[in-house]
Design a protein around this motif. Structure first.
Motif, PDB file in Angstrom:
ATOM      1  N   ALA A  83       0.856  -1.187   0.000  1.00  0.00           N
ATOM      2  CA  ALA A  83       0.000   0.000   0.000  1.00  0.00           C
ATOM      3  C   ALA A  83       0.891   1.236   0.000  1.00  0.00           C
ATOM      4  O   ALA A  83       1.881   1.291   0.731  1.00  0.00           O
ATOM      5  N   GLY A  84       0.513   2.194  -0.831  1.00  0.00           N
ATOM      6  CA  GLY A  84       1.300   3.407  -0.896  1.00  0.00           C
ATOM      7  C   GLY A  84       0.582   4.496  -1.656  1.00  0.00           C
ATOM      8  O   GLY A  84      -0.557   4.329  -2.087  1.00  0.00           O
ATOM      9  N   SER A  85       1.283   5.612  -1.826  1.00  0.00           N
ATOM     10  CA  SER A  85       0.741   6.727  -2.594  1.00  0.00           C
ATOM     11  C   SER A  85       1.805   7.232  -3.555  1.00  0.00           C
ATOM     12  O   SER A  85       2.998   7.260  -3.234  1.00  0.00           O
ATOM     13  N   VAL A  86       1.345   7.635  -4.734  1.00  0.00           N
ATOM     14  CA  VAL A  86       2.230   8.124  -5.785  1.00  0.00           C
ATOM     15  C   VAL A  86       2.750   9.504  -5.401  1.00  0.00           C
ATOM     16  O   VAL A  86       2.020  10.327  -4.866  1.00  0.00           O
ATOM     17  N   TYR A  87       4.013   9.722  -5.697  1.00  0.00           N
ATOM     18  CA  TYR A  87       4.643  11.015  -5.472  1.00  0.00           C
ATOM     19  C   TYR A  87       5.244  11.457  -6.797  1.00  0.00           C
ATOM     20  O   TYR A  87       5.965  10.702  -7.433  1.00  0.00           O
ATOM     21  N   GLY A  88       4.903  12.641  -7.250  1.00  0.00           N
ATOM     22  CA  GLY A  88       5.490  13.104  -8.496  1.00  0.00           C
ATOM     23  C   GLY A  88       4.700  14.207  -9.146  1.00  0.00           C
ATOM     24  O   GLY A  88       3.906  14.891  -8.508  1.00  0.00           O
ATOM     25  N   ASN A  89       4.888  14.340 -10.457  1.00  0.00           N
ATOM     26  CA  ASN A  89       4.294  15.436 -11.212  1.00  0.00           C
ATOM     27  C   ASN A  89       2.833  15.221 -11.561  1.00  0.00           C
ATOM     28  O   ASN A  89       2.133  16.163 -11.884  1.00  0.00           O
ATOM     29  N   ASP A  90       2.351  13.977 -11.548  1.00  0.00           N
ATOM     30  CA  ASP A  90       0.969  13.691 -11.939  1.00  0.00           C
ATOM     31  C   ASP A  90       0.036  13.993 -10.769  1.00  0.00           C
ATOM     32  O   ASP A  90      -0.134  13.188  -9.866  1.00  0.00           O
ATOM     33  N   GLN A  91      -0.577  15.149 -10.781  1.00  0.00           N
ATOM     34  CA  GLN A  91      -1.424  15.597  -9.678  1.00  0.00           C
ATOM     35  C   GLN A  91      -2.695  14.770  -9.527  1.00  0.00           C
ATOM     36  O   GLN A  91      -3.307  14.765  -8.470  1.00  0.00           O
ATOM     37  N   ASP A  92      -3.116  14.041 -10.581  1.00  0.00           N
ATOM     38  CA  ASP A  92      -4.344  13.255 -10.517  1.00  0.00           C
ATOM     39  C   ASP A  92      -4.245  12.120  -9.498  1.00  0.00           C
ATOM     40  O   ASP A  92      -5.225  11.760  -8.869  1.00  0.00           O
ATOM     41  N   GLU A  93      -3.092  11.544  -9.345  1.00  0.00           N
ATOM     42  CA  GLU A  93      -2.929  10.392  -8.465  1.00  0.00           C
ATOM     43  C   GLU A  93      -2.277  10.731  -7.128  1.00  0.00           C
ATOM     44  O   GLU A  93      -2.292   9.923  -6.215  1.00  0.00           O
ATOM     45  N   MET A  94      -1.680  11.898  -6.995  1.00  0.00           N
ATOM     46  CA  MET A  94      -0.966  12.235  -5.763  1.00  0.00           C
ATOM     47  C   MET A  94      -1.898  12.237  -4.563  1.00  0.00           C
ATOM     48  O   MET A  94      -3.014  12.736  -4.632  1.00  0.00           O
ATOM     49  N   GLY A  95      -1.433  11.651  -3.472  1.00  0.00           N
ATOM     50  CA  GLY A  95      -2.181  11.649  -2.232  1.00  0.00           C
ATOM     51  C   GLY A  95      -3.177  10.515  -2.100  1.00  0.00           C
ATOM     52  O   GLY A  95      -3.683  10.264  -1.025  1.00  0.00           O
ATOM     53  N   ILE A  96      -3.466   9.826  -3.181  1.00  0.00           N
ATOM     54  CA  ILE A  96      -4.393   8.696  -3.125  1.00  0.00           C
ATOM     55  C   ILE A  96      -3.612   7.466  -2.679  1.00  0.00           C
ATOM     56  O   ILE A  96      -2.604   7.107  -3.284  1.00  0.00           O
ATOM     57  N   VAL A  97      -4.069   6.835  -1.612  1.00  0.00           N
ATOM     58  CA  VAL A  97      -3.412   5.627  -1.104  1.00  0.00           C
ATOM     59  C   VAL A  97      -4.146   4.415  -1.650  1.00  0.00           C
ATOM     60  O   VAL A  97      -5.378   4.355  -1.628  1.00  0.00           O
ATOM     61  N   GLY A  98      -3.388   3.471  -2.156  1.00  0.00           N
ATOM     62  CA  GLY A  98      -3.973   2.245  -2.681  1.00  0.00           C
ATOM     63  C   GLY A  98      -2.921   1.170  -2.814  1.00  0.00           C
ATOM     64  O   GLY A  98      -1.741   1.383  -2.513  1.00  0.00           O
ATOM     65  N   TYR A  99      -3.348   0.016  -3.282  1.00  0.00           N
ATOM     66  CA  TYR A  99      -2.453  -1.136  -3.414  1.00  0.00           C
ATOM     67  C   TYR A  99      -1.881  -1.218  -4.817  1.00  0.00           C
ATOM     68  O   TYR A  99      -2.468  -0.736  -5.779  1.00  0.00           O
ATOM     69  N   PHE A 100      -0.723  -1.855  -4.909  1.00  0.00           N
ATOM     70  CA  PHE A 100      -0.061  -2.119  -6.176  1.00  0.00           C
ATOM     71  C   PHE A 100       0.807  -3.364  -5.986  1.00  0.00           C
ATOM     72  O   PHE A 100       1.216  -3.683  -4.865  1.00  0.00           O
ATOM     73  N   PRO A 101       1.085  -4.099  -7.064  1.00  0.00           N
ATOM     74  CA  PRO A 101       1.923  -5.300  -6.943  1.00  0.00           C
ATOM     75  C   PRO A 101       3.353  -4.931  -6.536  1.00  0.00           C
ATOM     76  O   PRO A 101       3.945  -4.008  -7.105  1.00  0.00           O
ATOM     77  N   SER A 102       3.896  -5.647  -5.575  1.00  0.00           N
ATOM     78  CA  SER A 102       5.241  -5.331  -5.091  1.00  0.00           C
ATOM     79  C   SER A 102       6.310  -5.576  -6.154  1.00  0.00           C
ATOM     80  O   SER A 102       7.350  -4.914  -6.140  1.00  0.00           O
ATOM     81  N   ASN A 103       6.053  -6.508  -7.077  1.00  0.00           N
ATOM     82  CA  ASN A 103       7.060  -6.782  -8.110  1.00  0.00           C
ATOM     83  C   ASN A 103       7.092  -5.696  -9.188  1.00  0.00           C
ATOM     84  O   ASN A 103       7.920  -5.726 -10.085  1.00  0.00           O
ATOM     85  N   LEU A 104       6.215  -4.729  -9.083  1.00  0.00           N
ATOM     86  CA  LEU A 104       6.143  -3.606 -10.020  1.00  0.00           C
ATOM     87  C   LEU A 104       7.177  -2.535  -9.695  1.00  0.00           C
ATOM     88  O   LEU A 104       7.533  -1.742 -10.557  1.00  0.00           O
TER      89      LEU A 104
END
Length: 128
Positions: A83-104
């Motif tokens: 579980a984590g949140s995206v950090y970067g230039n794409d403001q659409d996804e920043m701050g949203i916490v969700g799951y992603f595959p660890s091998n990614l």
């Protein structure tokens, strides 16, 4: 008292139906840096794009950095998700916490080891 409890539960179901839904749990346990799972474990970089299959997950683009807050304990044949949140230039996804595959992802910096095993709750898999 039973009537009050029944009305409360009915109201809770109505609120959830309007504002969100409880999804299936991906795991019964997670690893965190602390008992409340509020501290950042690590900073990782996405090695490839990932399109979220449902509202429990986050969309990730190759090269984006992700703050990791917890790591689900793998069970049975399920994949390993963090579980984590995206950090970067794409403001659409920043701050949203969700799951992603660890091998990614590849961890770039570990801030604290994820040594606390904590049970997951329904709210960990709640979607708005």
């Amino acid at each position: 008292m039973a009537r009050i409890l029944s009305l409360f539960l009915l109201g809770l179901v109505a609120v959830c139906a309007v504002h969100g839904i409880f999804m299936d749990r991906l795991s019964s346990k997670k690893l965190c840096a602390d008992d409340e799972c509020v501290y950042t474990i690590s900073l990782a970089r996405a090695e490839e794009d990932y399109n979220a299959p449902d509202c429990r997950f986050i969309n990730v683009k190759k090269g984006q950095q992700i703050y990791v807050y917890s790591k689900l304990v793998k069970e049975n044949e399920a994949g390993e998700f963090w579980a984590g949140s995206v950090y970067g230039n794409d403001q659409d996804e920043m701050g949203i916490v969700g799951y992603f595959p660890s091998n990614l992802v590849k961890e770039q910096r570990v801030y604290q080891e994820a040594t606390k095993e904590v049970p997951t709750t329904d709210i960990d898999f709640f979607c708005e």
